[in-house]
Design a protein around this motif. Structure first.
Motif, PDB file in Angstrom:
ATOM      1  N   ASN A  11      12.720  34.820   6.946  1.00 20.18           N
ATOM      2  CA  ASN A  11      11.303  34.522   7.209  1.00 20.18           C
ATOM      3  C   ASN A  11      10.694  35.395   8.299  1.00 20.18           C
ATOM      4  OD1 ASN A  11      11.370  32.441   5.251  1.00 20.18           O
ATOM      5  ND2 ASN A  11      12.252  31.065   6.761  1.00 20.18           N
ATOM      6  N   THR A  12      11.365  36.476   8.673  1.00 17.00           N
ATOM      7  CA  THR A  12      10.803  37.457   9.600  1.00 17.00           C
ATOM      8  C   THR A  12      11.089  38.841   9.021  1.00 17.00           C
ATOM      9  OG1 THR A  12      12.760  37.945  10.955  1.00 17.00           O
ATOM     10  CG2 THR A  12      11.464  35.983  11.553  1.00 17.00           C
ATOM     11  N   ASN A  13      10.544  39.838   9.634  1.00 21.92           N
ATOM     12  CA  ASN A  13      10.855  41.214   9.268  1.00 21.92           C
ATOM     13  C   ASN A  13      11.658  41.881  10.375  1.00 21.92           C
ATOM     14  OD1 ASN A  13       9.522  41.020   6.816  1.00 21.92           O
ATOM     15  ND2 ASN A  13       7.589  41.687   7.667  1.00 21.92           N
ATOM     16  N   ASP A  14      12.373  41.089  11.172  1.00 19.28           N
ATOM     17  CA  ASP A  14      13.200  41.616  12.254  1.00 19.28           C
ATOM     18  C   ASP A  14      14.563  42.005  11.703  1.00 19.28           C
ATOM     19  OD1 ASP A  14      11.140  41.103  14.008  1.00 19.28           O
ATOM     20  OD2 ASP A  14      11.947  39.170  14.636  1.00 19.28           O
ATOM     21  N   VAL A  15      14.827  43.314  11.686  1.00 21.68           N
ATOM     22  CA  VAL A  15      16.066  43.840  11.131  1.00 21.68           C
ATOM     23  C   VAL A  15      16.934  44.361  12.275  1.00 21.68           C
ATOM     24  CG1 VAL A  15      17.066  45.587   9.609  1.00 21.68           C
ATOM     25  CG2 VAL A  15      14.897  44.499   8.994  1.00 21.68           C
ATOM     26  N   LEU A  16      18.195  43.942  12.302  1.00 21.10           N
ATOM     27  CA  LEU A  16      19.149  44.416  13.298  1.00 21.10           C
ATOM     28  C   LEU A  16      20.024  45.476  12.647  1.00 21.10           C
ATOM     29  CD1 LEU A  16      20.130  40.925  14.713  1.00 21.10           C
ATOM     30  CD2 LEU A  16      18.225  42.397  15.360  1.00 21.10           C
TER      31      LEU A  16
END
Length: 68
Positions: A11-16
């Motif tokens: 539900n986010t576009n935070d990619v590690l």
């Protein structure tokens, strides 16, 4: 180009971004204790999210990240 390994918060576009699969898998297993929405993903799943963007070190996550 060196292969990278990825994790994502649902539900986010935070990619590690990680250099090794072992490093990514360890991070995700530890992170899921507090944040069960952290999952391992393949490049194919996040390709459109990260196209043309470069990861930078994020001290909050403690690893390279491409944030939304």
């Amino acid at each position: 180009m060196k292969t990278k390994f990825y994790a994502l918060y649902k539900n986010t576009n935070d990619v590690l971004v990680f250099d090794t699969q072992k490093e990514r898998d360890f991070y995700v297993s530890e992170e899921r204790i507090v944040h069960p929405d952290c999952v391992c993903v393949t490049y194919g799943k996040i390709k459109k999210l990260i196209e043309g963007r470069s990861p930078v070190f994020d001290s909050g996550f403690g690893c390279l990240a491409i944030l939304s």
